[in-house]
Design a protein around this motif. Structure first.
Motif, short mmCIF file in Angstrom:
data_model
loop_
_atom_site.label_atom_id
_atom_site.label_comp_id
_atom_site.label_asym_id
_atom_site.label_seq_id
_atom_site.Cartn_x
_atom_site.Cartn_y
_atom_site.Cartn_z
N ARG A 108 0.82 -1.21 0.00
CA ARG A 108 0.00 0.00 0.00
C ARG A 108 0.86 1.26 0.00
O ARG A 108 0.43 2.30 -0.48
CB ARG A 108 -0.95 0.01 1.20
N MET A 109 2.06 1.17 0.56
CA MET A 109 2.95 2.33 0.61
C MET A 109 3.62 2.55 -0.75
O MET A 109 3.91 3.67 -1.13
CB MET A 109 4.02 2.14 1.70
N GLY A 110 3.89 1.47 -1.46
CA GLY A 110 4.55 1.59 -2.76
C GLY A 110 6.07 1.61 -2.66
O GLY A 110 6.77 1.66 -3.67
N GLU A 111 6.60 1.58 -1.44
CA GLU A 111 8.04 1.47 -1.19
C GLU A 111 8.21 0.85 0.19
O GLU A 111 7.26 0.78 0.97
CB GLU A 111 8.73 2.84 -1.27
N ASP A 112 9.39 0.40 0.48
CA ASP A 112 9.67 -0.29 1.74
C ASP A 112 9.50 0.67 2.92
O ASP A 112 10.29 1.59 3.10
CB ASP A 112 11.09 -0.86 1.70
N LYS A 113 8.48 0.42 3.76
CA LYS A 113 8.22 1.30 4.90
C LYS A 113 9.40 1.34 5.87
O LYS A 113 9.67 2.38 6.47
CB LYS A 113 6.97 0.84 5.66
N ALA A 114 10.08 0.23 6.02
CA ALA A 114 11.19 0.17 6.97
C ALA A 114 12.28 1.16 6.62
O ALA A 114 13.02 1.62 7.49
CB ALA A 114 11.77 -1.25 7.01
N LEU A 115 12.40 1.52 5.35
CA LEU A 115 13.46 2.42 4.90
C LEU A 115 13.03 3.89 4.83
O LEU A 115 13.87 4.75 4.55
CB LEU A 115 13.99 1.95 3.54
N LEU A 116 11.75 4.17 5.09
CA LEU A 116 11.32 5.57 5.12
C LEU A 116 12.11 6.31 6.18
O LEU A 116 12.38 5.78 7.26
CB LEU A 116 9.83 5.66 5.45
N ARG A 117 12.49 7.52 5.89
CA ARG A 117 13.33 8.29 6.81
C ARG A 117 12.55 9.39 7.50
O ARG A 117 11.81 10.12 6.87
CB ARG A 117 14.53 8.86 6.06
N HIS A 118 12.74 9.45 8.79
CA HIS A 118 12.21 10.54 9.60
C HIS A 118 13.43 11.19 10.23
O HIS A 118 14.05 10.62 11.12
CB HIS A 118 11.24 10.03 10.66
N GLY A 119 13.81 12.33 9.70
CA GLY A 119 15.06 12.94 10.16
C GLY A 119 16.24 12.12 9.67
O GLY A 119 16.30 11.73 8.51
N GLU A 120 17.15 11.81 10.57
CA GLU A 120 18.37 11.09 10.20
C GLU A 120 18.21 9.58 10.19
O GLU A 120 19.14 8.87 9.79
CB GLU A 120 19.48 11.45 11.20
N HIS A 121 17.07 9.06 10.64
CA HIS A 121 16.94 7.62 10.83
C HIS A 121 15.78 7.04 10.03
O HIS A 121 14.76 7.70 9.82
CB HIS A 121 16.73 7.31 12.32
N SER A 122 15.94 5.78 9.66
CA SER A 122 14.85 5.06 9.01
C SER A 122 13.85 4.62 10.08
O SER A 122 14.17 4.57 11.27
CB SER A 122 15.39 3.84 8.27
N LEU A 123 12.65 4.26 9.64
CA LEU A 123 11.65 3.75 10.59
C LEU A 123 12.16 2.49 11.27
O LEU A 123 11.89 2.28 12.46
CB LEU A 123 10.32 3.51 9.90
#
Length: 193
Positions: free
Chosen positions: A21-36
């Motif tokens: 549903r996201m269309g990309e790997d959610k684990a790799l989404l970045r919030h600031g300097e870090h991935s989820l």
């Protein structure tokens, strides 16, 4: 009365999903300097989990790839507990990679509320995060729920185990599943740690 075993718990980040549903790997989404994924691992570490495991093929972490792909979060969970027999009779604090508003304090509240006779505990209306006692009952419930090869939900597991629930303190427990969810979360600003 809180469990005396609270100090002896492992953490698990469920991060093996397809993120369709996201269309990309959610684990790799970045919030600031870090991935989820980094944030979820840090949160479990801050809560005192040892070890912190990650389900899915995540070689930069202490990971366990799904031995039965396509079975969703329970497929990841069963892969981890089968691959890591040292988890037996311990508490396992399970969280999803896509709940960035969750805080270590929320995780500790669940752990402190776990009682000696509980098979598990989670927040009202939120099956994750979930504290589970790794036991024969858990293995049996997972075997039954996954027997048809179709997978099942974490909610179904919590119901099968008759897990207790706890009212959450003020917290953002929502999952980030779509680009719109991610945009709304980022607009809100604050990230829990």
């Amino acid at each position: 009365m809180p469990s005396a075993a609270m100090a002896d718990f492992a953490g698990l980040v469920l991060a093996g999903g397809a993120s369709s549903r996201m269309g990309e790997d959610k684990a790799l989404l970045r919030h600031g300097e870090h991935s989820l994924l980094e944030l979820a691992v840090r949160r479990l570490t801050a809560a005192g989990a040892d070890p912190v495991l990650v389900s899915g093929d995540r070689p930069d972490y202490d990971c366990v790839p799904d031995s039965r792909p396509g079975l969703g979060p329970l497929g990841g969970l069963v892969s981890v507990i089968n691959e890591r027999p040292g988890l037996g009779n311990r508490l396992l604090l399970v969280t999803a990679v896509d709940t960035p508003g969750l805080s270590a304090d929320n995780l500790l509240a669940l752990l402190r509320s776990m009682q000696a006779g509980d098979s598990g505990i989670h927040f009202d209306d939120h099956p994750l995060p979930l504290v589970l006692r790794v036991s024969d009952a858990l293995h049996h419930a997972l075997d039954e729920l996954l027997a048809d090869g179709q997978g099942a939900s974490v909610r179904a597991l919590a119901e099968r185990l008759e897990c207790r629930t706890l009212s959450p303190a003020e917290s953002d427990l929502r999952n980030i599943n779509t680009p719109a969810d991610w945009t709304a979360f980022n607009r809100a600003g604050e990230l829990a740690v």
